[in-house]
Design a protein around this motif. Structure first.
Motif, short mmCIF file in Angstrom:
data_model
loop_
_atom_site.label_atom_id
_atom_site.label_comp_id
_atom_site.label_asym_id
_atom_site.label_seq_id
_atom_site.Cartn_x
_atom_site.Cartn_y
_atom_site.Cartn_z
N HIS A 55 35.09 25.16 91.81
CA HIS A 55 33.77 25.42 92.40
C HIS A 55 33.25 26.83 92.08
O HIS A 55 32.55 27.43 92.89
N CYS A 56 33.56 27.32 90.90
CA CYS A 56 33.03 28.62 90.47
C CYS A 56 31.98 28.37 89.39
O CYS A 56 31.82 27.25 88.92
N ARG A 57 31.27 29.41 89.03
CA ARG A 57 30.14 29.25 88.10
C ARG A 57 30.55 28.83 86.71
O ARG A 57 29.75 28.26 85.97
N GLY A 58 31.75 29.12 86.32
CA GLY A 58 32.29 28.73 85.02
C GLY A 58 33.79 28.59 85.15
O GLY A 58 34.35 28.84 86.22
N PHE A 59 34.44 28.22 84.08
CA PHE A 59 35.89 28.08 84.14
C PHE A 59 36.52 29.46 84.36
O PHE A 59 36.22 30.41 83.64
N TYR A 60 37.38 29.55 85.34
CA TYR A 60 38.08 30.79 85.65
C TYR A 60 39.51 30.40 86.06
O TYR A 60 39.71 29.73 87.07
N CYS A 166 36.28 35.42 82.76
CA CYS A 166 36.29 33.97 82.60
C CYS A 166 36.79 33.55 81.22
O CYS A 166 36.09 32.91 80.44
N TRP A 167 38.03 33.92 80.95
CA TRP A 167 38.66 33.57 79.68
C TRP A 167 38.76 32.06 79.52
O TRP A 167 38.93 31.34 80.49
N SER A 168 38.73 31.61 78.29
CA SER A 168 39.00 30.20 77.99
C SER A 168 40.45 29.90 78.35
O SER A 168 41.28 30.83 78.46
N PRO A 169 40.82 28.63 78.49
CA PRO A 169 42.22 28.32 78.77
C PRO A 169 43.18 28.91 77.72
O PRO A 169 44.23 29.47 78.09
N ALA A 170 42.82 28.83 76.45
CA ALA A 170 43.70 29.38 75.40
C ALA A 170 43.82 30.89 75.53
O ALA A 170 44.93 31.45 75.42
#
Length: 189
Positions: A55-60, A166-170
């Motif tokens: 529930h955040c604005r982007g992937f975190y 908000c880094w990408s998963p990688a």
């Protein structure tokens, strides 16, 4: 009636069923053992887990959160800060408002933490600095990546002065692994 999932091996003296980790190993979340905890599995899983139940604005990721906590605490507590949410690699990132209502969850999470702590030579109880830093980073996250709240969060502390990227998963997995290597001198396979 719900069918019970059972993948136990006959003759094996373990409690509960096992899950497969990122590296292809078995891990028993109900019967955790330190020799079955691996940093590469923790890094990979936390890198893909989104905080706040998404529930955040982007992937975190939980991995980015963990790296930030490790940077806020005193150096002697940095590894504990990095690994404070390592249990979530094995038992999921359950949101704070829900945890107290999940019967048995706290006990399961605590047993997994004891296995993690033993594996990495950490104390069975998190240092107070990690608890404070966890809240401080949470408060920064609330300011930076969450929508305007309907009311103030009931979290004590002051927001940490850390960048939320908000880094990408990688990238989150890579940065978690790099921070582990920086703190321990051990390369992550």
């Amino acid at each position: 009636m719900t069918e019970v999932y059972d993948n136990r091996v006959a003759g094996e003296d373990r409690v509960g069923n096992w899950m497969q980790t990122h590296s292809g190993r078995r891990f028993f979340p109900i019967d955790p053992r330190a020799d079955e905890v691996f940093i590469e599995d923790i890094a990979a899983a936390l890198g893909k887990l989104c905080r706040f139940n998404g529930h955040c604005r982007g992937f975190y990721s939980v991995a980015e959160h963990s790296v930030l906590v490790s940077m806020v605490v005193p150096r002697e507590d940095a590894l504990a800060g990095l690994l404070h949410d390592a249990t979530e690699a094995y038992v999921a990132d359950v949101i704070r408002p829900l945890k107290p209502y999940l019967a048995g969850y706290a006990e399961i999470e605590h047993r997994v933490w004891l296995a993690v702590a033993e594996k990495f030579g950490l104390a069975p109880e998190l240092p107070e600095s990690v608890k404070i830093a966890d809240n401080a980073v949470l408060l920064r996250e609330a300011d930076e990546i969450m929508a305007q709240p309907p009311e103030l969060w009931n979290v004590k502390g002051t927001p940490a002065n850390v960048p939320i990227e908000c880094w990408s998963p990688a990238m989150a997995t890579t940065m978690f692994r790099a921070r582990y290597t920086e703190l321990t001198g051990e390369m992550v396979p």
